[in-house]
Design a protein around this motif. Sequence first.
Motif, short mmCIF file in Angstrom:
data_model
loop_
_atom_site.label_atom_id
_atom_site.label_comp_id
_atom_site.label_asym_id
_atom_site.label_seq_id
_atom_site.Cartn_x
_atom_site.Cartn_y
_atom_site.Cartn_z
N ALA A 343 0.83 -1.20 0.00
CA ALA A 343 0.00 0.00 0.00
C ALA A 343 0.87 1.25 0.00
O ALA A 343 1.86 1.34 0.73
CB ALA A 343 -0.91 -0.01 1.22
N CYS A 344 0.50 2.22 -0.83
CA CYS A 344 1.26 3.46 -0.93
C CYS A 344 0.30 4.62 -1.18
O CYS A 344 -0.83 4.42 -1.62
CB CYS A 344 2.31 3.38 -2.05
N TYR A 354 2.95 9.88 -8.68
CA TYR A 354 4.04 9.78 -7.71
C TYR A 354 3.53 9.03 -6.49
O TYR A 354 2.35 9.12 -6.13
CB TYR A 354 4.51 11.18 -7.29
N VAL A 355 4.42 8.27 -5.84
CA VAL A 355 4.02 7.50 -4.66
C VAL A 355 5.00 7.71 -3.52
O VAL A 355 6.19 7.95 -3.71
CB VAL A 355 3.88 5.99 -4.97
N ASP A 356 4.45 7.61 -2.31
CA ASP A 356 5.26 7.62 -1.09
C ASP A 356 4.57 6.73 -0.06
O ASP A 356 3.49 6.18 -0.32
CB ASP A 356 5.44 9.05 -0.56
N PHE A 357 5.20 6.60 1.11
CA PHE A 357 4.69 5.66 2.12
C PHE A 357 4.45 6.35 3.46
O PHE A 357 4.47 5.70 4.50
CB PHE A 357 5.69 4.50 2.28
N THR A 369 -5.65 -0.55 7.92
CA THR A 369 -5.62 0.91 7.86
C THR A 369 -4.63 1.44 6.82
O THR A 369 -4.71 2.61 6.43
CB THR A 369 -5.27 1.50 9.25
N ASN A 370 -3.72 0.59 6.36
CA ASN A 370 -2.81 1.01 5.27
C ASN A 370 -3.56 1.28 3.97
O ASN A 370 -3.01 1.90 3.06
CB ASN A 370 -1.74 -0.06 5.02
N MET A 371 -4.82 0.83 3.89
CA MET A 371 -5.60 1.06 2.67
C MET A 371 -6.37 2.38 2.72
O MET A 371 -7.06 2.73 1.76
CB MET A 371 -6.60 -0.08 2.47
N LEU A 372 -6.23 3.13 3.81
CA LEU A 372 -6.92 4.41 3.91
C LEU A 372 -6.16 5.50 3.16
O LEU A 372 -4.95 5.43 3.00
CB LEU A 372 -7.08 4.81 5.38
N GLY A 373 -6.89 6.53 2.72
CA GLY A 373 -6.28 7.65 2.02
C GLY A 373 -6.33 7.47 0.51
O GLY A 373 -7.04 6.61 -0.02
#
Length: 399
Positions: A343-344, A354-357, A369-373
């Motif tokens: 997930a990013c 663009y992606v970040d963590f 909760t990593n799937m939020l946003g």
Amino acid sequence: MMHFDESIEIIKNLEINNYRIKKLYLMDALGYVLAEDIVADHNSPEFPTSAMDGYAIIYEDMAMNRLKIASINPAGSALKDEVIGGTCIKTFTGSLMPHGADTLIPIENVEVEGDEIVIKDEVPQGFSVREVGENYAKGQLLIPKGTKIDFPQIGVMASLNVSEISVYEKPVVGIISTGSELLELGEEQTNDAQIRSSNNYILEAIVKKFDGAALSLGCVKDDKNSITSAISDALEKSDIVVTTGGVSVGDFDFVKDVIRELGCDVIFKGVRLKPGQHIMVARKDDKFIIGLPGFAYSSTVTALLYLVPLIEKFQHGKCAIRKVKATLKEPFVKRAKKAEFTACNVSLLQGKYYVDFKDKKVGSSAILTNMLGDVALLFTSEDDTSKETGDEVDILLID
């Protein structure tokens, strides 16, 4: 265990022997996949038509600068008057162009003096005249079979007087969560080992989002007889049965055994994949069972990878989850010698992703909760290594 690419290729190549088709009223078909070609049975427009409010003229008469208003031509009227030399007819948006006229001069380009117009700004020949077939021509294929019906398709079909259409039925997806520790919404917790079930709700939401018909069958305890009864019943009611939990190697992981004992043909079991390596896909005639892991993040990712394409396959649909290129805004650490979906956070800047963590946690496959946003899934193959800032990567867009 199977290579991830091989498992995806198997899903792509699965064939459905009997597609179910039904007729729906036009507005009830929104979100369905079209099961017939939509072909124009007439030209649109069928006659030259005004595209603006103005005055229909003969182009050569524009040099006269002053023209007599012969009549008025409202939209929808069956005007029989004809434009002859030295005259014009006031014409409105959507009106048929009067016979004899080949150009429309907008209201803004003239001044009215009594029963005449004075032309202030000239226009080119044919200005603001919609030619026959500008929108579509008779016999033209407008919407091919296999198209998901959205508002543009609704509008075009309405313009063709199509009130009822053939669509593919959405597959019924029966959803079962297994685990003696699971509590349904509102159920009282009686010991600390119990947890609230979320997988069945996540899967129901995914099924609905990606155009399946969800059939929530609740939670089942880790009891082989109960699981057997639940899956057997689900197979009777569903086109696809999706389960969570019970596919690993624990003493109470009965799902994988029950699937075989019910006479299903196992398509594959176990994929070199993180998360979700214990995934199982099986088939019984034209019905499918997908056994997903029990951890919430694992079941979510594997549902997106395997369940969603199968839902689409039942409807001759196209994949709604897109793989695109993106640029890393920070380093990425490759943690497994497997295909990995991480997930990013994704952003779109000047046409590039663009992606970040930021705020994404590293841990077990239970961190939903990593799937939020504004989230995407960064994909790395089992042969990939860690990445640096600025490297180009593949991501799956799931919005």
